[in-house]
Structure formats: C-alpha cells, structure tokens
Design an enzyme around this catalytic site. Structure first.
Site, PDB file in Angstrom:
ATOM      1  CG  ASP A 130      40.159  52.737  33.878  1.00  0.00           C
ATOM      2  OD1 ASP A 130      38.503  53.261  33.048  1.00  0.00           O
ATOM      3  OD2 ASP A 130      40.079  51.542  34.709  1.00  0.00           O
ATOM      4  CE1 TYR A 183      43.804  46.514  28.147  1.00  0.00           C
ATOM      5  CE2 TYR A 183      42.431  45.403  27.607  1.00  0.00           C
ATOM      6  CZ  TYR A 183      42.094  46.551  27.801  1.00  0.00           C
ATOM      7  OH  TYR A 183      41.202  47.149  27.242  1.00  0.00           O
TER       8      TYR A 183
END
Length: 243
Positions: free
Chosen positions: A52, A110
């Site tokens: 994003d 992540y």
C-alpha cells in the site's frame, strides 16, 4: 522472450503503493515506464503482491518477460540509474517460462518497526513514532492470538472471498535505540492485515483492547471489524520465498 525474476527494494513514501493506477505515481508504474524507455516497447511486470501507499520493500519480487537485447548487468545498471533514488533493482534471475511471481509464493516475511522512545523526525517516513514504552514479554505473549490458520477478515479491508491465512511465526525484538521490530512469517497477507494486527498488539499492550475482543474478531469475522490500524510507514516487505 525469456522470463526473469527480479528482486527490488524501494522507499514507499513517494509512491501511491505498488500497483499501477492511472494518474498516480506507483512503484510498478515507474518500473514499467523505465523498462519501456529502455526497450522502446511496452513491458508489463507482475509482482508477488501489492504493497500500500507508504509501505516499503527490502526484497519485493516480480517476474517479467524481456527482449534478449541487453546483458543483465547493463539492464540493471540502466534501470537503477532511471529509478534513482527510490527504487533499486538488486537482481534479475532467469526462471522457467511459466513461473509466476505471485502464484508460486510459499512464504512472505514482513517487518514492522516501532519507535518506543522520543519522537525522531528523521524516522517519520520509516518507523512508527509511537513514542511510548512497550512491554516486550506481554507483546510476545499476545502474538499467540494471531498464530496458525485463521479467518483474518476482521483484520482487513479486503473484498476477496478467501480470507483464510496462515501465520507460522511472529518474532518480537528490540534494539539498543528502543526500536521494536515485529517480524511476521505467513503464506500470504490480506490488505492492511499486518497494520491492523500491529495496532491491535499495541492496543493490547496499553490495555485499550482486551484479548477477548480480539478472539471475538476471529470467532465472528466481519470486514473491517478491527478498528485500529498502524501507520504504513513502519511496514516493510522483507522477503518473498518460493518453492
């Protein structure tokens, strides 16, 4: 044309995310634009997934079919010159003609960074400026709420039908600067899932959220059920692993 797997790092702050969108500056859009400039023909790239707006990558991957015109080292050098300073192509590796950077993914890793000390303006775009201490033992204990295969619909703004994901491991660490690093290992993640999980872990830590409430979000999943979300700036796609 031969197919390649690219490994790329980028600073997400200047971009409207990974995926190309008309009228917006995106990572995929910039790479495709510069490939077209080099080869003088449109070239599409296919990422391992989207990040994003404001999210960074240490090792994002994509596959691409390229004309056999330039040596790889020369191509990488040209791309990095054109993409400087926000995108850096680390490698281009030949792969099988039917390899797909998204569908062949086995594990994604992540990292999320949280500053628990005084506000640091130099880190504003790279670390969540939470600026309060966190109880690491409690943080680690609360990560167990998110481990295993679960329906993460409540922890996402995704519209897709399949919201089951498996998180195999979450590592909690803190360095000498007071930066807390949360590392998530999973077979894939929904949109905003990690940011909502991080914000939930912090809310559990400061007792503005109860464990029972988190469990209820899994027992009765609903889109956007989780009402807290950590900033994009602290999130990094660290590694994409393939079969």
């Amino acid at each position: 044309m031969p197919r390649y797997l690219a490994i790329v790092a980028y600073n997400g702050a200047p971009f409207r995310g990974w995926a190309k969108q008309p009228g917006y500056h995106t990572v995929q859009g910039q790479i495709e634009q510069n490939l077209a400039l080099i080869y003088q023909t449109p070239i599409n790239i296919y990422g391992s997934g989207r990040t994003d707006k404001g999210v960074h990558a240490i090792n994002q991957t994509f596959h691409v079919d390229l004309p056999d015109k330039l040596p790889l080292k020369q191509l990488i050098a040209k791309l990095n010159q054109l993409n400087y300073p926000d995108i850096f192509v680390k490698a281009l590796v030949p792969v099988a003609p039917r390899f797909h950077a998204r569908f062949a993914v086995k594990t994604k890793v992540y990292e999320y960074l949280i500053n628990t000390r005084a506000f640091n303006p130099a880190q504003y775009h790279t670390v969540w400026q939470y600026n309060h201490p966190l109880d690491l033992a409690q943080l680690e204990a609360d990560t167990t709420l998110f481990l295993g295969r679960k329906d993460f619909w409540s922890f996402s703004t995704a519209s897709q039908k399949d919201t089951q994901r498996t998180i195999s491991k979450i590592i909690v660490q803190q360095d000498h600067t007071g930066t807390v690093k949360l590392t998530f290992f999973g077979n894939g993640f929904l949109r905003n899932q990690i940011r909502m999980m991080v914000a939930s872990l912090v809310a559990l830590n400061n007792r503005t959220l109860m464990r029972e409430t988190v469990q209820q979000l899994f027992d009765q999943p609903q889109k956007g059920g989780c009402k807290v979300k950590a900033p994009a700036c602290g999130l990094y796609l660290k590694t994409v692993l393939y079969e």
